[in-house]
Design a protein around this motif. Structure first.
Motif, PDB file in Angstrom:
ATOM      1  N   GLU A 101       0.826  -1.211   0.000  1.00  0.00           N
ATOM      2  CA  GLU A 101       0.000   0.000   0.000  1.00  0.00           C
ATOM      3  C   GLU A 101       0.855   1.255   0.000  1.00  0.00           C
ATOM      4  N   ALA A 102       1.964   1.245   0.744  1.00  0.00           N
ATOM      5  CA  ALA A 102       2.852   2.409   0.750  1.00  0.00           C
ATOM      6  C   ALA A 102       3.461   2.622  -0.629  1.00  0.00           C
ATOM      7  N   ALA A 103       3.928   1.548  -1.253  1.00  0.00           N
ATOM      8  CA  ALA A 103       4.514   1.674  -2.588  1.00  0.00           C
ATOM      9  C   ALA A 103       3.488   2.208  -3.576  1.00  0.00           C
ATOM     10  N   GLU A 104       2.263   1.722  -3.485  1.00  0.00           N
ATOM     11  CA  GLU A 104       1.230   2.191  -4.408  1.00  0.00           C
ATOM     12  C   GLU A 104       0.930   3.666  -4.203  1.00  0.00           C
ATOM     13  N   GLN A 105       0.866   4.107  -2.952  1.00  0.00           N
ATOM     14  CA  GLN A 105       0.630   5.526  -2.685  1.00  0.00           C
ATOM     15  C   GLN A 105       1.744   6.394  -3.237  1.00  0.00           C
ATOM     16  N   ALA A 106       2.954   5.839  -3.297  1.00  0.00           N
ATOM     17  CA  ALA A 106       4.101   6.585  -3.800  1.00  0.00           C
ATOM     18  C   ALA A 106       4.252   6.468  -5.319  1.00  0.00           C
ATOM     19  N   GLY A 107       3.330   5.739  -5.968  1.00  0.00           N
ATOM     20  CA  GLY A 107       3.370   5.645  -7.418  1.00  0.00           C
ATOM     21  C   GLY A 107       3.994   4.380  -7.965  1.00  0.00           C
ATOM     22  N   PHE A 108       4.188   3.362  -7.103  1.00  0.00           N
ATOM     23  CA  PHE A 108       4.800   2.111  -7.530  1.00  0.00           C
ATOM     24  C   PHE A 108       3.831   0.962  -7.278  1.00  0.00           C
ATOM     25  N   ALA A 109       2.849   0.825  -8.140  1.00  0.00           N
ATOM     26  CA  ALA A 109       1.849  -0.223  -7.986  1.00  0.00           C
ATOM     27  C   ALA A 109       2.457  -1.583  -8.298  1.00  0.00           C
ATOM     28  N   GLY A 110       1.923  -2.627  -7.634  1.00  0.00           N
ATOM     29  CA  GLY A 110       2.352  -3.989  -7.908  1.00  0.00           C
ATOM     30  C   GLY A 110       3.599  -4.434  -7.180  1.00  0.00           C
ATOM     31  N   PHE A 111       4.037  -3.677  -6.194  1.00  0.00           N
ATOM     32  CA  PHE A 111       5.228  -4.049  -5.433  1.00  0.00           C
ATOM     33  C   PHE A 111       4.955  -5.317  -4.633  1.00  0.00           C
ATOM     34  N   ALA A 112       5.847  -6.303  -4.744  1.00  0.00           N
ATOM     35  CA  ALA A 112       5.689  -7.581  -4.028  1.00  0.00           C
ATOM     36  C   ALA A 112       6.999  -7.903  -3.315  1.00  0.00           C
ATOM     37  N   PRO A 113       7.174  -7.422  -2.080  1.00  0.00           N
ATOM     38  CA  PRO A 113       8.459  -7.599  -1.390  1.00  0.00           C
ATOM     39  C   PRO A 113       8.747  -9.053  -1.062  1.00  0.00           C
ATOM     40  N   GLU A 114       9.979  -9.468  -1.279  1.00  0.00           N
ATOM     41  CA  GLU A 114      10.433 -10.813  -0.927  1.00  0.00           C
ATOM     42  C   GLU A 114      11.221 -10.817   0.371  1.00  0.00           C
TER      43      GLU A 114
END
Length: 212
Positions: A101-114
Motif C-alpha cells: 500500500e505504501a509503494a502504491e501511494q508513492a506511485g509504484f503499484a504492484g510491489f511484491a516484497p520478498e
C-alpha cells in the motif's frame, strides 16, 4: 532538518521517485512490533560484520523468502539464517500489505516484497550513507518503515560527497524511493537518547525489498 507540520508530511516529496508518507504506519504500529518480537524469537537480532571486518552498530534480522546478510565474503541475500541454518521467518501478512500500500501511494503499484530487513537501533548507533544495490530488481522501490524513537534520515544524491538533506523521522513514518531515486545514498544519523512508550529507548526500521 526538514520537519514540517503533520498535514504537510502526509505525502512529502523528497526527490523525483521518493517521498515521505508521514504517519502511514501509525494505526498498525502495535501489531507490527508484536510481529517483530515473534520474528526475533525465531531469528534473533545480531550485529553483522562488514566485508572489511567491522562490527555494525545496528542489530538486524530478516523475514521473508530471502534475508540480507553481511560478512567477510560480502553483502548478499540468503534464503536461510546463517546462525540456525533454517529458513528465515515468514513475512507477516501485515508487513507485506503495508509495504504494497505504501509503494502504491508513492506511485509504484504492484510491489511484491520478498525480503524485510529489520534493523534495531540503540542510542549511539547509526547507519552510514550507502546505496541499496544488492538486489537484482533495481526497477523495484524500497519501502522503509520507522517505529519507536525519532531519528534523522540522511538523504543524499546519486554519488558520494553531495549535499545531504536531514529529515526527521517519527514513529509510524514510511519512506518510499524508486525509479530515478532508487540508488540515492541514504542513512540514519546517530540515534539520540530518547524514550518511546512502545519501544523504550529503541528504534526499529522495516525495509522492504524485491531482492531475488
Amino acid at each position: 532538518m526538514l520537519d514540517l507540520f503533520p498535514d504537510d508530511r502526509k505525502a512529502l516529496p523528497l526527490d523525483p521517485g521518493a517521498c515521505l508518507l508521514g504517519g502511514l504506519a501509525l494505526p498498525f504500529a502495535p501489531a507490527l512490533l508484536e510481529d517483530i518480537r515473534q520474528i526475533a524469537a525465531q531469528a534473533p537480532f545480531r550485529h553483522l560484520e562488514t566485508p572489511g571486518g567491522k562490527r555494525m552498530s545496528v542489530a538486524m534480522t530478516n523475514a521473508g523468502g530471502l534475508g540480507w546478510v553481511s560478512d567477510r565474503f560480502g553483502y548478499r541475500y540468503e534464503p536461510r539464517d546463517p546462525l540456525s541454518g533454517q529458513a528465515w521467518p515468514a513475512m507477516p501478512p501485515l508487513f507485506a500489505q503495508l509495504a504494497r500500500e505504501a509503494a502504491e501511494q508513492a506511485g509504484f503499484a504492484g510491489f511484491a516484497p520478498e525480503a524485510c530487513l529489520i534493523n534495531r537501533y540503540t542510542p549511539g548507533s547509526r547507519l552510514t550513507l550507502h546505496q541499496d544495490r544488492d538486489e537484482r530488481h533495481l526497477d523495484q522501490p524500497i519501502v522503509s518503515v520507522s517505529l519507536g524513537v525519532d531519528a534523522t534520515f540522511l538523504w543524499g544524491g546519486q554519488a558520494r560527497g553531495g549535499r545531504v538533506k536531514r529529515i526527521a523521522l517519527h514513529h509510524g513514518d514510511v519512506v518510499v524511493w524508486g525509479g530515478p531515486a532508487r540508488l540515492t545514498y541514504h542513512g540514519i544519523d546517530v540515534l539520540p537518547e530518547g524514550l518511546h512508550p512502545l519501544t523504550g529507548d529503541l528504534r526499529y526500521n522495516l525495509t522492504f525489498r524485491q531482492a531475488g
